[in-house]
Write a protein that holds these residues in place. Structure first.
Motif, PDB file in Angstrom:
ATOM      1  N   ARG A 227     -61.157 -28.815 -52.244  1.00  0.00           N
ATOM      2  CA  ARG A 227     -61.407 -29.266 -53.612  1.00  0.00           C
ATOM      3  C   ARG A 227     -62.849 -28.975 -54.020  1.00  0.00           C
ATOM      4  NH1 ARG A 227     -58.896 -33.477 -56.051  1.00  0.00           N
ATOM      5  NH2 ARG A 227     -60.420 -32.987 -57.679  1.00  0.00           N
ATOM      6  N   ASN A 228     -63.781 -29.115 -53.081  1.00  0.00           N
ATOM      7  CA  ASN A 228     -65.181 -28.816 -53.393  1.00  0.00           C
ATOM      8  C   ASN A 228     -65.381 -27.347 -53.746  1.00  0.00           C
ATOM      9  OD1 ASN A 228     -65.910 -31.464 -52.916  1.00  0.00           O
ATOM     10  ND2 ASN A 228     -66.597 -31.103 -50.819  1.00  0.00           N
ATOM     11  N   VAL A 229     -64.670 -26.470 -53.029  1.00  0.00           N
ATOM     12  CA  VAL A 229     -64.748 -25.035 -53.340  1.00  0.00           C
ATOM     13  C   VAL A 229     -64.082 -24.759 -54.686  1.00  0.00           C
ATOM     14  CG1 VAL A 229     -64.066 -22.714 -52.597  1.00  0.00           C
ATOM     15  CG2 VAL A 229     -64.862 -24.387 -50.915  1.00  0.00           C
ATOM     16  N   HIS A 230     -62.951 -25.396 -54.947  1.00  0.00           N
ATOM     17  CA  HIS A 230     -62.313 -25.277 -56.263  1.00  0.00           C
ATOM     18  C   HIS A 230     -63.303 -25.598 -57.375  1.00  0.00           C
ATOM     19  CE1 HIS A 230     -57.885 -25.930 -54.811  1.00  0.00           C
ATOM     20  NE2 HIS A 230     -58.145 -24.651 -55.003  1.00  0.00           N
ATOM     21  N   LYS A 231     -63.995 -26.695 -57.211  1.00  0.00           N
ATOM     22  CA  LYS A 231     -64.916 -27.152 -58.256  1.00  0.00           C
ATOM     23  C   LYS A 231     -66.045 -26.142 -58.473  1.00  0.00           C
ATOM     24  CE  LYS A 231     -67.620 -31.195 -59.676  1.00  0.00           C
ATOM     25  NZ  LYS A 231     -66.827 -31.440 -60.909  1.00  0.00           N
ATOM     26  N   ALA A 232     -66.617 -25.639 -57.382  1.00  0.00           N
ATOM     27  CA  ALA A 232     -67.705 -24.669 -57.497  1.00  0.00           C
ATOM     28  C   ALA A 232     -67.216 -23.364 -58.128  1.00  0.00           C
ATOM     29  CB  ALA A 232     -68.307 -24.400 -56.118  1.00  0.00           C
ATOM     30  N   LEU A 233     -66.023 -22.915 -57.755  1.00  0.00           N
ATOM     31  CA  LEU A 233     -65.460 -21.694 -58.326  1.00  0.00           C
ATOM     32  C   LEU A 233     -65.161 -21.887 -59.811  1.00  0.00           C
ATOM     33  CD1 LEU A 233     -64.326 -18.831 -57.961  1.00  0.00           C
ATOM     34  CD2 LEU A 233     -62.159 -19.858 -57.201  1.00  0.00           C
TER      35      LEU A 233
END
Length: 366
Positions: A227-233
């Motif tokens: 989810r953290n990578v989703h948010k950054a992307l």
């Protein structure tokens, strides 16, 4: 309204039955004649949803593309982006003036298909529209049965060329009342959720995907780190949108997971609907699955190329694209759907905006 649906996947079957039940005359075309035989013989699709199970009779199911397209006001194409170029070539001689072609989602396929039509000498004056997601959360059980577990409540949609927006939305709203007009087709392309959701899910779950017989990336595979990578992307996507002059709402992916607050495309709590049941377990071959070939090779590659064209750093998108290229053994930055491969990299922002407004005159594309 006379509507053509093109495709044999989850979204096409869902669109065919849903639009039929909403009172429209729907013709369905599928390329794979063998897999389409049951539907052709019965002229019907079985559907399962919250109302139960039933059989829906179509106006026409056929592998004759001209017969299916003739006289349609709206042509709905819920196919993977990788099929758009070849399909456009098949449509050259069967399209008619005034038809609206809807790509849910499009991955900027509105421009690509229009470009192909011009290059192939299509004389019909058609209009394209694209949005950020399929109008349905749907899965096929077999070649005659589709399950619909959710329907989109908001469909941010842009039109190509933009100057034809009034006509396009007059047609679209008859079939999809939840469409929301946005600036243009590129605005619509940059609402596409697939290139944000799926690359982190398949790449960061690559081990379990290849090891286990069943692994639901939307359930077990959606953990805090991903989810953290989703948010950054997604923040990179929004930064690109803002640099191109596209205003909020940007439909941030966080809203897909939230139970309250701003409503996302499938409404609040959409993720819970997605993982409720086993409709979303499916074989996932990393080198060939649409999450790789559509959402990475088309959507993510396009996002990276836009970032570079705008001189905006997109390290998360670039990193995921590089990892995906290593997994597959193909440089998606070179082979994917990019500004360079779309022949748009030499344009200025003003020239791009003008093209999005006016479309592609026959003399412009070589």
């Amino acid at each position: 309204m006379e509507i053509t649906v093109i495709g044999g996947g989850n979204g096409a079957y869902a669109a065919a039955v849903d639009l039929t039940e909403n009172g429209h005359h729907v013709r369905l075309w599928r390329r794979d004649k063998d897999s389409f035989q049951e539907v052709i013989q019965t002229q019907a699709i079985n559907v399962k949803d919250h109302k139960g199970s039933r059989t829906v009779l179509l106006k026409l199911a056929s592998t004759d593309l001209k017969e299916v397209v003739a006289g349609a006001e709206l042509i709905v194409i819920p196919l993977p982006a990788v099929s758009q170029q070849s399909l456009a070539k098949k449509l050259v001689d069967v399209l008619e003036d005034g038809q609206v072609i809807f790509l849910p989602p499009g991955t900027f396929g509105s421009y690509l298909m229009a470009k192909v039509l011009v290059e192939e000498g299509c004389k019909a004056k058609v209009v394209f529209a694209e949005t950020g997601t399929l109008p349905y959360l749907a899965r096929k059980y077999d070649e005659q049965t589709v399950s619909i577990s959710g329907r989109a409540t908001r469909l941010p949609t842009g039109v190509f060329p933009r100057e034809q927006s009034e006509h396009a939305f007059n047609v679209l709203r008859k079939a999809f009342p939840t469409v929301e007009p946005i600036q243009d087709a590129l605005d619509g392309a940059l609402m596409n959720a697939g290139p944000i959701i799926h690359p982190p899910l398949i790449l960061m779950n690559a081990g379990p995907i290849e090891h286990f017989d069943k692994w639901d990336i939307h359930n077990e595979g959606t953990q805090t780190s991903i989810r953290n990578v989703h948010k950054a992307l997604d923040e990179e996507r929004i930064q690109i949108r803002e640099a191109l002059g596209y205003d909020a709402p940007h439909f941030p992916l966080d809203d897909h997971y939230n139970l309250e607050g701003e409503e996302w495309m499938y409404g609040n709590g959409a993720h819970d609907k997605l993982v409720d049941g086993e409709d979303w377990y499916e074989p996932l071959h990393l080198k060939t699955h649409r999450y790789m070939r559509e959402d990475v090779a088309c959507g993510l590659a396009f996002l990276v190329s836009l970032g570079e064209w705008l001189e905006i750093p997109v390290p998360i998108a670039k990193g995921l694209l590089s990892i995906a290229s290593a997994v597959v053994g193909e440089d998606f930055r070179e082979t994917g759907r990019t500004m360079e491969n779309l022949q748009l990299a030499s344009k200025t922002k003003d020239e791009l905006k003008e093209m999005l407004e006016r479309g592609l005159p026959h003399y412009e594309v070589r």
